[in-house]
Design a protein around this motif. Structure first.
Motif, PDB file in Angstrom:
ATOM      1  N   ASP A 104     -44.459  45.155 -27.327  1.00 31.22           N
ATOM      2  CA  ASP A 104     -43.831  44.035 -28.031  1.00 31.22           C
ATOM      3  C   ASP A 104     -44.043  44.250 -29.524  1.00 31.22           C
ATOM      4  O   ASP A 104     -45.180  44.435 -29.969  1.00 31.22           O
ATOM      5  N   THR A 106     -43.499  42.707 -33.356  1.00 30.58           N
ATOM      6  CA  THR A 106     -43.217  41.505 -34.134  1.00 30.58           C
ATOM      7  C   THR A 106     -42.995  41.919 -35.588  1.00 30.58           C
ATOM      8  O   THR A 106     -43.916  42.407 -36.240  1.00 30.58           O
ATOM      9  N   THR A 110     -41.640  37.074 -38.406  1.00 25.42           N
ATOM     10  CA  THR A 110     -40.816  36.652 -37.267  1.00 25.42           C
ATOM     11  C   THR A 110     -41.652  36.122 -36.096  1.00 25.42           C
ATOM     12  O   THR A 110     -41.134  35.895 -35.018  1.00 25.42           O
ATOM     13  N   GLY A 111     -42.954  35.946 -36.306  1.00 25.57           N
ATOM     14  CA  GLY A 111     -43.784  35.380 -35.244  1.00 25.57           C
ATOM     15  C   GLY A 111     -43.431  33.920 -34.999  1.00 25.57           C
ATOM     16  O   GLY A 111     -42.701  33.296 -35.779  1.00 25.57           O
ATOM     17  N   THR A 112     -43.953  33.379 -33.920  1.00 27.12           N
ATOM     18  CA  THR A 112     -43.681  31.975 -33.570  1.00 27.12           C
ATOM     19  C   THR A 112     -44.633  31.069 -34.330  1.00 27.12           C
ATOM     20  O   THR A 112     -45.853  31.166 -34.170  1.00 27.12           O
ATOM     21  N   LEU A 124     -48.157  36.111 -32.495  1.00 26.68           N
ATOM     22  CA  LEU A 124     -47.569  37.449 -32.449  1.00 26.68           C
ATOM     23  C   LEU A 124     -47.415  37.936 -31.013  1.00 26.68           C
ATOM     24  O   LEU A 124     -48.107  37.453 -30.114  1.00 26.68           O
ATOM     25  N   THR A 126     -45.140  37.461 -28.767  1.00 26.16           N
ATOM     26  CA  THR A 126     -44.868  36.320 -27.888  1.00 26.16           C
ATOM     27  C   THR A 126     -43.913  36.652 -26.739  1.00 26.16           C
ATOM     28  O   THR A 126     -43.747  35.840 -25.834  1.00 26.16           O
ATOM     29  N   GLN A 127     -43.262  37.824 -26.769  1.00 25.89           N
ATOM     30  CA  GLN A 127     -42.344  38.170 -25.684  1.00 25.89           C
ATOM     31  C   GLN A 127     -43.091  38.609 -24.425  1.00 25.89           C
ATOM     32  O   GLN A 127     -42.540  38.554 -23.322  1.00 25.89           O
ATOM     33  N   TYR A 136     -52.745  36.604 -33.329  1.00 33.08           N
ATOM     34  CA  TYR A 136     -52.007  35.709 -34.204  1.00 33.08           C
ATOM     35  C   TYR A 136     -52.537  35.805 -35.630  1.00 33.08           C
ATOM     36  O   TYR A 136     -53.694  36.148 -35.870  1.00 33.08           O
TER      37      TYR A 136
END
Length: 210
Positions: A104, A106, A110-112, A124, A126-127, A136
Motif C-alpha cells: 500500500d 500513500t 493523501t492519508g486519511t 497511512l 489505509t487500503q 500514521y
C-alpha cells in the motif's frame, strides 16, 4: 413416505453434511473483539469512540470485553460512528492463506485525516485491512498536559519518531521527557501516554502501533 426421488434425498444429505463440516471449521465471531479491532485500526481511544458513536464509554468497554451483547440500536450507532457497514462488523477479518505480496503506497498528503482535540492524525496505508501495524503521521496540537481529560491508552506496543519540532513525552510510570527532531521512543501502549508540543510550531511525529 416422501415422493421425493431417492437420489435427491441422498444429494441433500451430502450437502447438509458438507455445510455442517464447513460450519465446524469456521471460527465463531467474537463481536466484542471485532469492535475493538475496528476501533484500534482507526487509532481511537474508548473515549473518542464513545463520542463518535454516542455510546457510553462503559458500554463500549463491556461490549469489547464480551460482557454484554450490543442491542440493534447499539449496532447502528457503532456502524455509523465508526464509519463502517454492518457486514464489516459481523465478518471476520480476511486472512491470507500464505505470505503474499501485500502493498500500500500513500502519497504525500493523501492519508486519511483523523483530527482530535489534541492531535491531528493522518492515517497511512489505509487500503490494507487486518494490518499487524498501524502507521500514521501526527501533528501534536496540545500545548499543555491538562488538555487531556485522561491518559491515552490502548492495546499493543508503539513506536514514535519525531519528524519536526520538539515535544514533551508524558508516560504514566516515568517522568516527562523532552524529545527533539530525530529522537524516537518505543513503549507499551497500555501504559498511559500523551504528547505536548514545546516548539514554536506544532511538533510532527510518525507513530507505528503494533
Amino acid at each position: 413416505m416422501s415422493d421425493e426421488p431417492h437420489f435427491l434425498r441422498e444429494e441433500r444429505v451430502e450437502i447438509s453434511r458438507a455445510d455442517a463440516n464447513s460450519e465446524a471449521a469456521v471460527e465463531p465471531l467474537q463481536l466484542g473483539k471485532r469492535v475493538r479491532e475496528i476501533r484500534l485500526s482507526q487509532n481511537l481511544t474508548l473515549e473518542e469512540a464513545s463520542k463518535r458513536t454516542g455510546l457510553a464509554r462503559s458500554t463500549l468497554s463491556k461490549i469489547e470485553n464480551e460482557q454484554i451483547s450490543p442491542t440493534f440500536s447499539a449496532v447502528n450507532k457503532l456502524v455509523k460512528g465508526l464509519g463502517i457497514d454492518i457486514p464489516q462488523l459481523f465478518s471476520q477479518p480476511k486472512r491470507s492463506a500464505a505470505a503474499g505480496g501485500r502493498r500500500d503506497i500513500t502519497r504525500t498528503g493523501t492519508g486519511t485525516p483523523h483530527p482530535t482535540p489534541t492531535y491531528e492524525h493522518e492515517m497511512l496505508a489505509t487500503q490494507l485491512t487486518s494490518k499487524k501495524m498501524i502507521p500514521y503521521r501526527t501533528t501534536v496540537r496540545a500545548r499543555s498536559f491538562e488538555e487531556y481529560p485522561e491518559w491515552v491508552r490502548h492495546d499493543g506496543e508503539e513506536f514514535l519518531y519525531v519528524l519536526k519540532g520538539s515535544l514533551l513525552f508524558y508516560t504514566e510510570f516515568y517522568e516527562p521527557i523532552e524529545l527533539f527532531e530525530g529522537d524516537s521512543a518505543y513503549y507499551d501502549c497500555e501504559m498511559g501516554h500523551s504528547l505536548v508540543s514545546t516548539s514554536e510550531a506544532d511538533a510532527e511525529v510518525i507513530w507505528v502501533t503494533a
